[in-house]
Design a protein around this motif. Structure first.
Motif, PDB file in Angstrom:
ATOM      1  N   THR A 139       0.852  -1.184   0.000  1.00 60.91           N
ATOM      2  CA  THR A 139       0.000   0.000   0.000  1.00 60.91           C
ATOM      3  C   THR A 139       0.887   1.233   0.000  1.00 60.91           C
ATOM      4  OG1 THR A 139      -1.723  -1.146   1.235  1.00 60.91           O
ATOM      5  CG2 THR A 139      -1.760   1.254   1.294  1.00 60.91           C
ATOM      6  N   SER A 149      -0.553   8.687  -1.336  1.00 62.01           N
ATOM      7  CA  SER A 149      -0.296   9.904  -2.091  1.00 62.01           C
ATOM      8  C   SER A 149      -1.219  10.976  -1.526  1.00 62.01           C
ATOM      9  CB  SER A 149      -0.582   9.708  -3.580  1.00 62.01           C
ATOM     10  OG  SER A 149       0.341   8.804  -4.129  1.00 62.01           O
ATOM     11  N   TYR A 206      -4.006   9.965 -10.646  1.00 59.79           N
ATOM     12  CA  TYR A 206      -3.926   8.618 -10.070  1.00 59.79           C
ATOM     13  C   TYR A 206      -5.127   7.767 -10.459  1.00 59.79           C
ATOM     14  CZ  TYR A 206       0.103   9.716  -7.220  1.00 59.79           C
ATOM     15  OH  TYR A 206       1.364  10.040  -6.804  1.00 59.79           O
ATOM     16  N   SER A 237     -11.283   8.140  -8.034  1.00 61.83           N
ATOM     17  CA  SER A 237     -11.959   7.152  -7.186  1.00 61.83           C
ATOM     18  C   SER A 237     -11.927   5.713  -7.694  1.00 61.83           C
ATOM     19  CB  SER A 237     -13.405   7.582  -6.944  1.00 61.83           C
ATOM     20  OG  SER A 237     -13.422   8.781  -6.198  1.00 61.83           O
ATOM     21  N   ASP A 278      -9.566   4.050  -9.079  1.00 68.07           N
ATOM     22  CA  ASP A 278      -8.259   3.405  -8.976  1.00 68.07           C
ATOM     23  C   ASP A 278      -7.566   3.568  -7.630  1.00 68.07           C
ATOM     24  OD1 ASP A 278      -8.411   2.471 -11.606  1.00 68.07           O
ATOM     25  OD2 ASP A 278      -7.680   4.381 -12.386  1.00 68.07           O
ATOM     26  N   VAL A 279      -8.142   4.340  -6.736  1.00 67.74           N
ATOM     27  CA  VAL A 279      -7.561   4.535  -5.412  1.00 67.74           C
ATOM     28  C   VAL A 279      -8.622   4.198  -4.370  1.00 67.74           C
ATOM     29  CG1 VAL A 279      -5.994   6.327  -6.252  1.00 67.74           C
ATOM     30  CG2 VAL A 279      -8.169   6.987  -5.250  1.00 67.74           C
ATOM     31  N   TYR A 280      -8.225   4.115  -3.124  1.00 70.23           N
ATOM     32  CA  TYR A 280      -9.181   3.825  -2.058  1.00 70.23           C
ATOM     33  C   TYR A 280      -8.788   4.572  -0.796  1.00 70.23           C
ATOM     34  CZ  TYR A 280      -5.653   0.625  -0.227  1.00 70.23           C
ATOM     35  OH  TYR A 280      -4.497   0.093   0.271  1.00 70.23           O
ATOM     36  N   THR A 324      -9.681   7.364   0.389  1.00 68.10           N
ATOM     37  CA  THR A 324      -9.477   8.805   0.274  1.00 68.10           C
ATOM     38  C   THR A 324     -10.066   9.511   1.493  1.00 68.10           C
ATOM     39  OG1 THR A 324      -9.574   8.598  -2.118  1.00 68.10           O
ATOM     40  CG2 THR A 324      -9.848  10.811  -1.206  1.00 68.10           C
ATOM     41  N   TRP A 363      -4.832   9.658  -0.264  1.00 66.39           N
ATOM     42  CA  TRP A 363      -5.484   8.489  -0.864  1.00 66.39           C
ATOM     43  C   TRP A 363      -4.447   7.390  -0.995  1.00 66.39           C
ATOM     44  CZ3 TRP A 363      -4.870  13.202  -3.254  1.00 66.39           C
ATOM     45  CH2 TRP A 363      -3.950  13.263  -4.290  1.00 66.39           C
ATOM     46  N   PHE A 364      -4.918   6.187  -1.255  1.00 66.28           N
ATOM     47  CA  PHE A 364      -4.059   5.002  -1.199  1.00 66.28           C
ATOM     48  C   PHE A 364      -4.190   4.192  -2.474  1.00 66.28           C
ATOM     49  CE2 PHE A 364      -5.325   6.533   2.840  1.00 66.28           C
ATOM     50  CZ  PHE A 364      -4.135   6.636   3.512  1.00 66.28           C
ATOM     51  N   HIS A 365      -3.097   3.538  -2.825  1.00 68.55           N
ATOM     52  CA  HIS A 365      -3.065   2.724  -4.047  1.00 68.55           C
ATOM     53  C   HIS A 365      -2.062   1.602  -3.883  1.00 68.55           C
ATOM     54  CE1 HIS A 365       0.436   5.296  -5.185  1.00 68.55           C
ATOM     55  NE2 HIS A 365      -0.293   6.217  -4.575  1.00 68.55           N
TER      56      HIS A 365
END
Length: 162
Positions: free
Chosen positions: A15, A18, A93, A96, A98-100, A102, A160-162
């Motif tokens: 994980t 950003s 990025y 919504s 592609d990231v989670y 947020t 946010w996380f990816h």
């Protein structure tokens, strides 16, 4: 079923975080209702190299929370009043889809945090996971400095996380 605080994708991949620090310079001068009291980009988290230590992500945002922290700002979503620069960065990025995870957190909230609060097992403090003496200290230093100029409620971290 993943353990409490973990999502299925947390179990299989790393994980990364950003985000950006924003401030609202006009709010302190003209008030929140003034048309010039909008959020502006301050600095990208990447430039502060805060790392992605999972205990800090758990403590602050509830991401990869196998540590059992009560998160400060979990899944609040992308701010409706975000700056144009932040919107562009977030869109880069994938937004919504592609990231989670947020979320956002103001300096006022961070400043009021009990950094000695522990995780559910009582073995880790917030300070040890994400306090001023961790890699997060650089982020907190920038936010504190901006809050001295613009006010604590007018400085926030959006992540946010990816």
């Amino acid at each position: 079923m993943p353990a409490s605080g973990l999502r299925r994708h947390d179990l299989f991949m790393s994980t990364d975080i950003s985000g950006m620090i924003e401030c609202r310079p006009g709010a302190r001068i003209w008030g929140l209702d003034d048309e010039d009291s909008v959020w502006e980009v301050g600095i990208d988290l990447y430039l502060l190299n805060q790392g992605n230590a999972y205990d800090g992500l758990a403590c602050l945002f509830g991401v990869r929370n196998s540590y059992g922290f009560r998160p400060l700002a979990e899944d609040r979503g992308f701010p409706d009043d975000a700056s144009d620069g932040l919107r562009e960065e977030f869109a880069g990025y994938g937004g919504s889809p592609d990231v989670y995870g947020t979320t956002w957190l103001t300096w006022a909230e961070l400043n009021a945090t009990d950094w000695q609060e522990t995780n559910i097992s009582g073995t880790r403090t917030r300070a040890s996971a994400a306090g001023i003496d961790t890699a997060w200290g650089r982020v907190w230093s920038v936010m504190r400095t901006l809050s001295e100029v613009h006010g604590a409620e007018n400085v926030r971290l959006v992540a946010w996380f990816h």
